[in-house]
Write a protein that holds these residues in place. Structure first.
Motif, short mmCIF file in Angstrom:
data_model
loop_
_atom_site.label_atom_id
_atom_site.label_comp_id
_atom_site.label_asym_id
_atom_site.label_seq_id
_atom_site.Cartn_x
_atom_site.Cartn_y
_atom_site.Cartn_z
N GLN A 290 0.71 -1.21 -0.15
CA GLN A 290 -0.11 0.08 -0.03
C GLN A 290 0.98 1.32 -0.15
O GLN A 290 1.88 1.48 0.72
CB GLN A 290 -1.07 -0.05 1.29
N PRO A 291 0.69 2.24 -0.78
CA PRO A 291 1.52 3.52 -0.96
C PRO A 291 1.35 4.29 0.13
O PRO A 291 2.29 5.14 0.51
CB PRO A 291 1.04 4.12 -2.25
N ASN A 292 0.13 4.48 1.02
CA ASN A 292 0.10 5.39 2.20
C ASN A 292 -1.05 4.70 2.93
O ASN A 292 -1.78 3.63 2.82
CB ASN A 292 -0.04 6.66 1.67
N LEU A 293 -1.13 5.64 4.02
CA LEU A 293 -2.34 5.14 4.93
C LEU A 293 -3.95 5.24 4.53
O LEU A 293 -4.52 4.43 4.56
CB LEU A 293 -2.36 6.08 6.29
N LYS B 58 -8.62 2.24 2.73
CA LYS B 58 -9.68 1.75 1.47
C LYS B 58 -9.53 0.35 0.96
O LYS B 58 -10.39 -0.19 0.60
CB LYS B 58 -9.49 2.62 0.36
N ALA B 59 -8.24 -0.24 1.34
CA ALA B 59 -8.11 -1.61 1.03
C ALA B 59 -8.70 -2.54 1.86
O ALA B 59 -8.57 -3.95 1.78
CB ALA B 59 -6.68 -1.91 0.77
N GLU C 292 2.77 13.24 3.66
CA GLU C 292 2.87 12.28 2.60
C GLU C 292 2.74 10.70 3.10
O GLU C 292 2.40 9.97 2.31
CB GLU C 292 4.46 12.43 2.24
N ASP C 293 2.72 10.66 4.40
CA ASP C 293 2.60 9.15 4.98
C ASP C 293 0.93 8.89 4.84
O ASP C 293 0.69 7.65 4.60
CB ASP C 293 2.97 9.19 6.56
N PHE C 294 0.23 9.79 4.69
CA PHE C 294 -1.32 9.66 4.72
C PHE C 294 -1.77 9.51 3.31
O PHE C 294 -2.43 8.55 3.02
CB PHE C 294 -1.99 10.87 5.31
#
Length: 258
Positions: free
Chosen positions: A168-171, A176-177, A217-219
């Motif tokens: 997953q690229p971010n939180l 959503k996944a 960016e983490d989110f």
């Protein structure tokens, strides 16, 4: 990036805030100290094991997606307890009432709870983590100690359903996944990741509130974060034995339902 995401739901939950006098307030969403306590209980870490408690709170970053804060419930609470006698320790409730009968006093307090609140919690491993996320996931499914949401009187009403989400690229993408499982039995199709029956009994929540540690960016790298807020919260555990907490910084974003 790999995230461990799990569900938090119970008829009652209490996410401790700063307590003054007899007032015991609750926040609208899970505190970091409560999440660390939940993981510690699942892993079998004793409250007075300061070293392992510190490693646990320093090894992970937490985030919360709040679906609904539920409704506020206040309880006028009374309890009879004896005052302390030197280094003597009352081992059981019976000891308090029998051995400490002559020293019994009444403590009055007003305690707050959130009723029918639903949230997702995310855990991200940092450097030198004491436990792999897969190990924590296994312990959340088969915990060592009893799990509850803030207070022992707030047991879980639904399985945590922990999911390890890799790549997953971010939180935001991790939330959503997440694959929701029904809270209530139903044979109808899911709506927005949740069943129609669950959405109905929770008041059809559409808005989302996000809280996280780290950077913007983490989110997310695609959402408009110009309205992101940065807040200070007093829920960074310093000592579980002495109930001491420090300040920490967290970010907040409100996303209106469509």
């Amino acid at each position: 990036m790999e995230y461990l995401v799990f569900r938090l739901y119970a008829p009652l939950a209490s996410w401790g805030e700063i307590a003054v006098g007899e007032s015991r307030h609750t926040a609208n969403y899970p505190s970091k100290s409560a999440l660390i306590g939940l993981l510690g209980a699942a892993l079998g870490i004793e409250r007075d094991d300061e070293e392992r408690q510190q490693r646990l709170q320093q090894g992970y970053a937490f985030a919360v997606e709040l679906f609904t804060a539920g409704s506020l419930l206040r309880d006028y609470h009374t309890a009879q307890v004896p005052d302390s006698v030197g280094k003597f320790t009352y081992r059981t409730r019976r000891d308090e009432l029998v051995l400490g009968k002559a020293r019994l006093g009444t403590i009055l307090s007003s305690r707050e709870y959130r009723s029918d609140a639903l949230a997702l919690a995310s855990v991200r491993a940092l450097d030198n983590t004491p436990y792999a996320l897969a190990e924590i996931q296994e312990k959340l499914l088969k915990p060592v100690f009893h799990l509850y949401l803030g207070r022992k009187s707030c047991p879980l009403a639904a399985p945590l359903n922990p999911q390890l989400l890799a790549g997953q690229p971010n939180l935001f993408a991790a939330f959503k996944a997440y694959q929701h499982k029904p809270l209530l039995p139903t044979f109808k199709p899911e709506t927005d990741g949740m069943t129609e029956r669950d959405l109905y009994w929770l008041g059809s929540p559409k808005d989302r509130h996000y809280y996280w540690e780290g950077t913007s960016e983490d989110f997310s790298d695609s959402l408009d974060l110009t309205r992101m807020q940065t807040r200070i919260r007093h829920d960074q555990p310093l000592s579980r034995k002495r109930w001491q907490f420090a300040q920490r910084q967290e970010h907040y974003l409100f996303k209106a339902g469509e």
